[in-house]
Design an enzyme around this catalytic site. Structure first.
Site, PDB file in Angstrom:
ATOM      1  N   LYS A 178       0.846  -1.209   0.000  1.00  0.00           N
ATOM      2  CA  LYS A 178       0.000   0.000   0.000  1.00  0.00           C
ATOM      3  C   LYS A 178       0.876   1.252   0.000  1.00  0.00           C
ATOM      4  CE  LYS A 178      -3.680   2.604   0.250  1.00  0.00           C
ATOM      5  NZ  LYS A 178      -4.046   3.301   1.452  1.00  0.00           N
ATOM      6  N   ASN A 186      -0.079   9.327  -5.023  1.00  0.00           N
ATOM      7  CA  ASN A 186      -0.447  10.564  -4.313  1.00  0.00           C
ATOM      8  C   ASN A 186       0.353  11.799  -4.724  1.00  0.00           C
ATOM      9  OD1 ASN A 186      -1.903   8.486  -3.114  1.00  0.00           O
ATOM     10  ND2 ASN A 186      -1.977   9.488  -1.137  1.00  0.00           N
ATOM     11  N   ASN A 245     -10.853   9.341  -9.122  1.00  0.00           N
ATOM     12  CA  ASN A 245     -10.729   9.905  -7.771  1.00  0.00           C
ATOM     13  C   ASN A 245      -9.676  11.010  -7.712  1.00  0.00           C
ATOM     14  OD1 ASN A 245     -11.366   9.924  -4.937  1.00  0.00           O
ATOM     15  ND2 ASN A 245      -9.377   8.992  -4.564  1.00  0.00           N
ATOM     16  N   GLU A 260       0.443  14.133   3.693  1.00  0.00           N
ATOM     17  CA  GLU A 260       1.027  12.988   4.404  1.00  0.00           C
ATOM     18  C   GLU A 260       2.374  12.579   3.795  1.00  0.00           C
ATOM     19  OE1 GLU A 260      -2.596  10.523   6.219  1.00  0.00           O
ATOM     20  OE2 GLU A 260      -2.605  10.476   4.035  1.00  0.00           O
TER      21      GLU A 260
HETATM   22  O1  PAF Z   1      -4.705   8.360  -0.451  1.00  0.00           O
HETATM   23  C1  PAF Z   1      -5.551   8.018  -1.284  1.00  0.00           C
HETATM   24  O2  PAF Z   1      -6.098   8.812  -2.049  1.00  0.00           O
HETATM   25  C2  PAF Z   1      -5.965   6.561  -1.303  1.00  0.00           C
HETATM   26  O3  PAF Z   1      -5.155   5.833  -0.416  1.00  0.00           O
HETATM   27  C3  PAF Z   1      -5.956   5.870  -2.687  1.00  0.00           C
HETATM   28  C4  PAF Z   1      -6.252   4.398  -2.469  1.00  0.00           C
HETATM   29  C5  PAF Z   1      -4.618   6.056  -3.378  1.00  0.00           C
HETATM   30  C6  PAF Z   1      -7.077   6.334  -3.570  1.00  0.00           C
HETATM   31  O4  PAF Z   1      -6.952   7.640  -4.029  1.00  0.00           O
END
Ligand code: PAF
Length: 299
Positions: A178, A186, A245, A260
């Site tokens: 992850k 990000n 997203n 972060e």
């Molecule tokens: O930080 C984020 O935005 C999320 O962890 C992810 C899974 C990359 C989706 O945008």
């Protein structure tokens, strides 16, 4: 199950909303969001569609529940741990981005702290309304790996509410995987102001892959078995599932908030230094985001 979601922003509200279909959920949120949820309930739109009425509060002290799920930003983990320590919980689960959060929680709290990852895309559209912008899953288990009845119990409770959940015996590897996903998606999406799907196409794809490969290399230097191919495949799977997203780091930059970066690419750079690994892409991405943070007064 009684569940407190500590830090109900975008992801916390999505996860808390799904869990509230089956469980007794309390969201600890910012004032406007907590008030909207108290008055009109919580709506989740997009890939998940629901309306529920969890409890909501801004008062993070003295809470009690079977489980506390921590979804605050990495930099707020010490404060969250101190507030959680004033309450009573049978278990604590981190679903945060970045590394080091579980250790910070475990150092300050008595109940067992489980590790978790979440790959959902989520945005808080307005107080009381979260949007699921990409189907993902929750993976959880013991911090150091291995199986435990507690993790199974929580996994079953999540499944019962319809939250896609895997209980894993290899959380150290899953956390690095992850980390590679976040290290690649990000900062690249935040710096170029694009949706997650852009990292699948040139010219962002090379940069994102390089960040993921470097993270896998550092994971292996730390004795975690994560191949370059696994790291890239995980990153590309999440980018495809959350293509529309706005990544959390891009949301932070757009809102002028601290990001972060320290717990994500900064962590890769620090661990690389311990093992004499070269990570030029992560180093550059970290420097650029830190330089933006400095420019807007966060450093
Ligand atoms: O930080 C984020 O935005 C999320 O962890 C992810 C899974 C990359 C989706 O945008």
């Amino acid at each position: 199950m009684e569940i407190v979601v500590f830090g109900a922003g975008s992801l916390g509200s999505l996860v808390g909303g799904v869990l509230a279909r089956e469980h007794d959920v309390t969201l600890v949120a910012r004032p406007a969001h907590a008030e909207a949820v108290r008055i009109g309930g919580l709506t989740v739109t997009g890939a998940v569609d629901l309306h529920v009425s969890p409890s909501a509060t801004t008062d993070s002290r003295g809470l009690a529940a079977d489980l506390a799920i921590v979804t605050v930003k990495a930099a707020d983990t010490p404060t969250a741990a101190d507030a959680l320590a004033t309450g009573s919980f049978d278990a604590v689960l981190s679903l945060q981005n970045g590394m080091g959060n579980e250790e910070t929680l475990a150092d300050r709290l008595e109940p067992p702290v489980l590790a978790g990852t979440a790959t959902y895309g989520a945005i808080l559209q307005e107080p009381g309304v979260a949007e699921c912008t990409g189907q993902g899953e929750v993976v959880l288990g013991t911090r150091t790996g291995g199986r435990a009845p507690l993790a199974e119990r929580i996994g079953n409770a999540f499944d019962a509410a319809g939250l896609e959940t895997t209980v894993a015996g290899d959380m150290p590897r899953r956390r690095w995987e992850k980390l590679a996903v976040n290290a690649a998606i990000n900062p690249v999406t935040a710096l170029s102001n694009v949706d997650n799907g852009a990292v699948l196409e040139p010219p962002a794809a090379d940069l994102a892959r390089s960040a993921a490969w470097e993270t896998a290399r550092v994971a292996r230097a730390c004795d975690v078995s994560l191949s370059d191919r696994e790291a890239t495949a995980a990153m590309e799977r999440v980018a495809a599932d959350t293509a529309a997203n706005t990544s959390s780091m891009r949301q932070d930059v757009l809102a002028g908030r601290r990001t972060e970066i320290d717990a994500i690419n900064g962590y890769v750079v620090d661990r690389a230094a311990d093992h004499d690994c070269a990570v030029p892409t992560n180093r550059t991405l970290t420097a650029l985001i830190r330089s933006w943070e400095r420019g807007v007064g966060h450093r």
